[in-house]
Design a protein around this motif. Sequence first.
Motif, PDB file in Angstrom:
ATOM      1  N   SER A 136      45.039 -15.705 -18.288  1.00  0.00           N
ATOM      2  CA  SER A 136      43.937 -16.325 -17.535  1.00  0.00           C
ATOM      3  C   SER A 136      44.528 -17.289 -16.509  1.00  0.00           C
ATOM      4  O   SER A 136      45.631 -17.786 -16.703  1.00  0.00           O
ATOM      5  CB  SER A 136      43.012 -17.095 -18.486  1.00  0.00           C
ATOM      6  N   LEU A 191      36.439 -17.412 -19.864  1.00  0.00           N
ATOM      7  CA  LEU A 191      36.399 -16.126 -20.589  1.00  0.00           C
ATOM      8  C   LEU A 191      35.659 -16.278 -21.914  1.00  0.00           C
ATOM      9  O   LEU A 191      34.827 -15.444 -22.288  1.00  0.00           O
ATOM     10  CB  LEU A 191      37.827 -15.630 -20.877  1.00  0.00           C
ATOM     11  N   CYS A 226      37.258  -9.497 -22.699  1.00  0.00           N
ATOM     12  CA  CYS A 226      37.953 -10.413 -21.769  1.00  0.00           C
ATOM     13  C   CYS A 226      38.575  -9.642 -20.608  1.00  0.00           C
ATOM     14  O   CYS A 226      38.518 -10.089 -19.466  1.00  0.00           O
ATOM     15  CB  CYS A 226      39.027 -11.223 -22.493  1.00  0.00           C
TER      16      CYS A 226
END
Length: 421
Positions: free
Chosen positions: A106, A115, A289
């Motif tokens: 991320s 997320l 995700c």
Amino acid sequence: MGEIMVAKHAVWPRVGDPIFNISERAQKAIEKLGKENVINATIGSLTDDDGNLITLNTVFDEYKSLPNSEIAAYASIEGQKDYLEAVKKACFKDSIPNAHIRAVASPGGSGSIKLAVWNYTNQGDEILTSDWFWSPYVSISEEVGRKITTYQLFDENNNFNFNSFRERFLDIASRQERIFTILNTPAHNPTGYSVPDNDWDKILNLSKEVAQNKDKKIILFVDVAYIDFAKDDDGCRKFFEKFTNLPENILVIVGFSMSKGFTSYGMRMGAAICISSSEDVAEQFYYSCVHSCRATWSNCNRGPMKVLANIINDPNKFKAFIDEKKIYKNMLSQRASAFVEGSKKCDLEILPYIDGFFISIPCEDPKAVSEELIKDNVFVVPLKKGLRFAVCAVSEEKCAVAPSIIKNALESVRSQNLSRV
Ligand SMILES: Cc1ncc(COP(=O)(O)O)c(C=O)c1O
């Protein structure tokens, strides 16, 4: 107001970021008066005594030794394989829980929060965190139609207020299918507090109690953005082991960030790491995700992924990195001790500090106190319930004298407010 072109859900109050605003004022004061005459405790990055950003050579030498293609190429949507393995080691070290663990890259810790919030709460849900908290939790939640609600972090003895946590947790559980909690520990922003292991036991026992109702889904989001600046590398990670063998309807998601630990704030690298006793739950996490990544930022920054993997997987590089970081961890800890000692001397009430970049001072009317402090060329961040002082950005010498200046400003605002009544 004229024509409103943005969609209704995208209209927000026109306020600047209050932290950047006060930082700018500090910067202007430094230009006018010289840095020796200003205490700028607003910055959220580690700086040297002159206010210059500290950057670890072991990180940036590694970065600059990468071939261009390793920086320029697209990365996999979920993150590079070697990064996803290495980031687990960096996060858990020897305290890896015995569970199904999946990581997704991320952009910073912030991306991991997004997320988790997006994929594990429903529209309109309340998300629980402590009353002292990092304000972007609100923006991240509100952006997608969720709300932050809080429990009191401290009881009257300045211990973890489990009763308040319990009450709010059960209240949400009585109204929502999902109980999503953000715990920023160790080295909490803004207080420097870490949830003690015995309180983790209570949190997990409560979660298990609620999880007996199989219709409930409990998500514990653990924001460990500052973990690599906790003094006790191993001790501060012990709580991870408690995430072994949890019921399937309790999911832990750890938000990891390279920003502080690798002094890589602007490189925007982090990971969301899920821990579950169920392989299927872990797989769901991964695919949900990855979908969000593709739909939001596509892939992440490849260069820093390689830097982390190379450092974690090479014992010599890892040792050099740890040794270099230790110098700054010691510096941070000496600054914080100077502030804590200074507070004791002048009887300034502060919240319990254990580790991390910030110390908080609870007070009434924080905005007024912050303005009063500016008259003394001391710049701190006013929060809802007090002031945030960034020991990460202020020399030991200034950390030692700041508490008495703050104490005076508090008293002065108190007497001004009293005389107004
Ligand atoms: C409490 C907390 N969580 C998460 C982050 C995430 O930072 P980044 O997105 O830069 O990794 C920060 C950074 O300031 C923070 O203070």
